[in-house]
Design an enzyme around this catalytic site. Sequence first.
Site, PDB file in Angstrom:
ATOM      1  N   CYS A 189     -10.307   8.593  -5.768  1.00 16.34           N
ATOM      2  CA  CYS A 189      -8.862   9.458  -5.847  1.00 16.34           C
ATOM      3  C   CYS A 189      -8.356   8.943  -7.057  1.00 16.34           C
ATOM      4  O   CYS A 189      -8.741   8.103  -7.933  1.00 16.34           O
ATOM      5  CB  CYS A 189      -8.245   9.197  -4.570  1.00 16.34           C
ATOM      6  SG  CYS A 189      -7.429   7.551  -4.642  1.00 16.34           S
ATOM      7  N   CYS A 249      -4.254   4.303  -2.610  1.00 13.20           N
ATOM      8  CA  CYS A 249      -5.497   5.191  -2.233  1.00 13.20           C
ATOM      9  C   CYS A 249      -4.995   6.385  -1.361  1.00 13.20           C
ATOM     10  O   CYS A 249      -4.278   6.403  -0.282  1.00 13.20           O
ATOM     11  CB  CYS A 249      -6.613   4.548  -1.718  1.00 13.20           C
ATOM     12  SG  CYS A 249      -8.107   5.567  -1.307  1.00 13.20           S
ATOM     13  N   CYS A 265      -6.924   5.551  -7.034  1.00 13.33           N
ATOM     14  CA  CYS A 265      -8.040   4.357  -7.329  1.00 13.33           C
ATOM     15  C   CYS A 265      -8.417   4.546  -8.717  1.00 13.33           C
ATOM     16  O   CYS A 265      -8.760   3.264  -9.310  1.00 13.33           O
ATOM     17  CB  CYS A 265      -9.226   4.746  -6.621  1.00 13.33           C
ATOM     18  SG  CYS A 265      -8.802   4.198  -4.561  1.00 13.33           S
ATOM     19  N   ARG A 293      -5.037   5.037   2.401  1.00  9.37           N
ATOM     20  CA  ARG A 293      -3.507   4.539   2.590  1.00  9.37           C
ATOM     21  C   ARG A 293      -3.375   4.074   4.081  1.00  9.37           C
ATOM     22  O   ARG A 293      -3.911   4.902   4.904  1.00  9.37           O
ATOM     23  CB  ARG A 293      -2.619   5.313   1.744  1.00  9.37           C
ATOM     24  CG  ARG A 293      -1.009   4.774   1.585  1.00  9.37           C
ATOM     25  CD  ARG A 293      -0.284   5.739   0.845  1.00  9.37           C
ATOM     26  NE  ARG A 293      -0.778   6.401  -0.321  1.00  9.37           N
ATOM     27  CZ  ARG A 293      -0.395   7.112  -1.215  1.00  9.37           C
ATOM     28  NH1 ARG A 293       0.950   7.586  -0.770  1.00  9.37           N
ATOM     29  NH2 ARG A 293      -0.853   7.676  -2.084  1.00  9.37           N
ATOM     30  N   HIS A 310      -4.771  -7.231  11.859  1.00  4.68           N
ATOM     31  CA  HIS A 310      -5.478  -6.925  10.391  1.00  4.68           C
ATOM     32  C   HIS A 310      -5.374  -7.821   9.315  1.00  4.68           C
ATOM     33  O   HIS A 310      -5.800  -7.602   8.301  1.00  4.68           O
ATOM     34  CB  HIS A 310      -4.471  -5.627   9.956  1.00  4.68           C
ATOM     35  CG  HIS A 310      -3.107  -6.293   9.652  1.00  4.68           C
ATOM     36  ND1 HIS A 310      -2.195  -6.178  10.591  1.00  4.68           N
ATOM     37  CD2 HIS A 310      -2.334  -6.515   8.552  1.00  4.68           C
ATOM     38  CE1 HIS A 310      -0.910  -6.764  10.397  1.00  4.68           C
ATOM     39  NE2 HIS A 310      -1.135  -6.529   8.835  1.00  4.68           N
ATOM     40  N   GLU A 311      -5.130  -9.199   9.540  1.00  2.32           N
ATOM     41  CA  GLU A 311      -5.381 -10.362   8.752  1.00  2.32           C
ATOM     42  C   GLU A 311      -6.488 -11.073   9.303  1.00  2.32           C
ATOM     43  O   GLU A 311      -6.488 -11.486  10.309  1.00  2.32           O
ATOM     44  CB  GLU A 311      -4.133 -11.058   8.699  1.00  2.32           C
ATOM     45  CG  GLU A 311      -2.944 -10.652   7.756  1.00  2.32           C
ATOM     46  CD  GLU A 311      -1.857 -11.828   7.493  1.00  2.32           C
ATOM     47  OE1 GLU A 311      -1.002 -11.360   6.832  1.00  2.32           O
ATOM     48  OE2 GLU A 311      -1.892 -12.692   8.145  1.00  2.32           O
ATOM     49  N   CYS A 365     -10.823   3.884  -2.265  1.00  2.03           N
ATOM     50  CA  CYS A 365     -12.096   4.661  -2.004  1.00  2.03           C
ATOM     51  C   CYS A 365     -12.914   4.636  -3.505  1.00  2.03           C
ATOM     52  O   CYS A 365     -14.015   5.187  -3.409  1.00  2.03           O
ATOM     53  CB  CYS A 365     -11.680   6.183  -1.596  1.00  2.03           C
ATOM     54  SG  CYS A 365     -10.868   7.138  -3.012  1.00  2.03           S
ATOM     55  N   CYS A 425       0.439 -11.025  12.096  1.00  2.00           N
ATOM     56  CA  CYS A 425       1.492 -10.711  11.268  1.00  2.00           C
ATOM     57  C   CYS A 425       2.647  -9.820  11.865  1.00  2.00           C
ATOM     58  O   CYS A 425       2.328  -9.410  12.879  1.00  2.00           O
ATOM     59  CB  CYS A 425       0.828  -9.587  10.157  1.00  2.00           C
ATOM     60  SG  CYS A 425       1.862  -8.843   8.764  1.00  2.00           S
ATOM     61  N   HIS A 426       3.772  -9.758  11.297  1.00  2.00           N
ATOM     62  CA  HIS A 426       4.698  -9.179  11.688  1.00  2.00           C
ATOM     63  C   HIS A 426       4.385  -7.555  12.014  1.00  2.00           C
ATOM     64  O   HIS A 426       4.945  -7.114  12.784  1.00  2.00           O
ATOM     65  CB  HIS A 426       5.988  -9.263  10.887  1.00  2.00           C
ATOM     66  CG  HIS A 426       6.867 -10.747  10.840  1.00  2.00           C
ATOM     67  ND1 HIS A 426       7.741 -10.789  11.988  1.00  2.00           N
ATOM     68  CD2 HIS A 426       6.789 -11.719  10.216  1.00  2.00           C
ATOM     69  CE1 HIS A 426       8.283 -12.149  11.741  1.00  2.00           C
ATOM     70  NE2 HIS A 426       7.748 -12.721  10.766  1.00  2.00           N
ATOM     71  N   THR A 427       3.740  -7.101  11.240  1.00  2.00           N
ATOM     72  CA  THR A 427       3.276  -5.750  11.353  1.00  2.00           C
ATOM     73  C   THR A 427       2.734  -5.442  12.759  1.00  2.00           C
ATOM     74  O   THR A 427       2.887  -4.534  13.470  1.00  2.00           O
ATOM     75  CB  THR A 427       2.372  -5.256  10.118  1.00  2.00           C
ATOM     76  OG1 THR A 427       2.966  -5.455   8.778  1.00  2.00           O
ATOM     77  CG2 THR A 427       2.111  -3.931  10.432  1.00  2.00           C
ATOM     78  N   CYS A 479      -3.055  -9.631   3.831  1.00  2.00           N
ATOM     79  CA  CYS A 479      -1.854  -8.761   4.362  1.00  2.00           C
ATOM     80  C   CYS A 479      -0.726  -9.492   3.679  1.00  2.00           C
ATOM     81  O   CYS A 479      -0.654  -9.264   2.140  1.00  2.00           O
ATOM     82  CB  CYS A 479      -1.579  -8.457   5.726  1.00  2.00           C
ATOM     83  SG  CYS A 479      -0.168  -7.282   5.831  1.00  2.00           S
ATOM     84  N   ARG A 490       2.213 -18.786   9.646  1.00  2.00           N
ATOM     85  CA  ARG A 490       0.926 -18.008  10.048  1.00  2.00           C
ATOM     86  C   ARG A 490       0.341 -18.846  11.010  1.00  2.00           C
ATOM     87  O   ARG A 490       0.168 -20.013  10.843  1.00  2.00           O
ATOM     88  CB  ARG A 490       0.013 -17.640   8.799  1.00  2.00           C
ATOM     89  CG  ARG A 490       0.264 -16.479   8.028  1.00  2.00           C
ATOM     90  CD  ARG A 490       0.153 -15.206   9.058  1.00  2.00           C
ATOM     91  NE  ARG A 490       0.678 -13.986   8.099  1.00  2.00           N
ATOM     92  CZ  ARG A 490       1.958 -13.545   7.874  1.00  2.00           C
ATOM     93  NH1 ARG A 490       2.800 -13.956   8.528  1.00  2.00           N
ATOM     94  NH2 ARG A 490       2.004 -12.395   7.329  1.00  2.00           N
TER      95      ARG A 490
END
Length: 383
Positions: free
Chosen positions: A106, A117, A109, A121, A73-74, A103, A51-53, A181, A376
């Site tokens: 909170c 969250c 959530c 987060r 993270h994907e 979670c 991903c770009h992130t 993502c 992707r």
Amino acid sequence: MSTCSSTEGQVIRCKAAVAWGPGKPLVIEEVEVAPPQAMEVRLKILFTSLCHTDVYFWEAKGQTPVFPRIFGHEAAGIVESVGEGVTELKPGDHVLPVFTGECKECRHCKSEESNMCDLLRINTDRGVMLNDGKSRFSINGKPIYHFVGTSTFSEYTVVHVGCVAKINPEAPLDKVCVLSCGISTGLGATLNVAKPPKGSTVAIFGLGAVGLAAAEGARIAGASRIIGVDLNSNRFEEAKKFGVTEFVNPKDYNKPVQEVLAEITDGGVDRSIECTGSINAMISAFECVHDGWGVAVLVGVPNKDDAFRTHPINVLNEKTLKGTFFGNYKPRTDLPSVVEKYMNKELELEKFITHEVPFSEINKAFEYMLKGAGLRCIIHMGA
């Protein structure tokens, strides 16, 4: 699918793609992955995508870098083992790890209106687990840091249980891994936040993967006109696959693009989704919606010094501006239903996947993204 219970409670040695410094090619190393602690889950990652992130923080431009680090993270995989207190997951479950969490305790959530969250987060600076402030990865006793709590560029990873969505075991993991993502972010921005009525006109600013996912959402919602806005005309042909019916390149006009859109839609579009992070695109996306009922949704992340400027009359004329984080999806509660959209053939994921590489060639995925080639790239962890 057999479980991996034989390794429960033990340190696992596996391959991981380690970033040793900003912008440096990833190196496949043998790492040690500690067992999960309380409220943690250890996953075997089968497929991941770039991903770009990942690229942005790997380059570490204008940031305080945290290295050595394992990005990613994907992804999709199976549960190998669970820590104390984990009751919703068991070894062998098919899951999507997610960069943000739920979670379930909170205020966010418990609210039906928020997915942000308090506990889980997204945090791009933290390279350790919440439980004890330590990493679960190491090489020769020295820590290798996590990224956004997922670190899926490793054959095994440890994730907080609140960042793991259990999904249909029949879903093909090499396809649904992209839902962790960007694709869900764009899709949810349209379906959950913009909510275009059937037959409406929708403008999509930015035709990268997130923007095309937003267009896919507009197609699913039954929009009659989906107008793609992008500075790169080469993207227009591909965007037709995602339901885009018309194209506007702002460089082709000597007037603001919001005026162009107002002229071709009899006063403005019904909905707009901005997926670029450009402050000018954000302003245009807001100002191009129709007065009285138009809704603009901001998805892209602006530069920290940007300021959104528009005349207050746009608000007084009942144009609505909204923002969204991860398409307003709660990871554990909502992602399973997004997977079902794919399984029911409502959502098409194959067209987002333009490249595939074995784990040993993960740096090719970075090359594709840096060149702007494709959407992707799926990384096969067992290859």
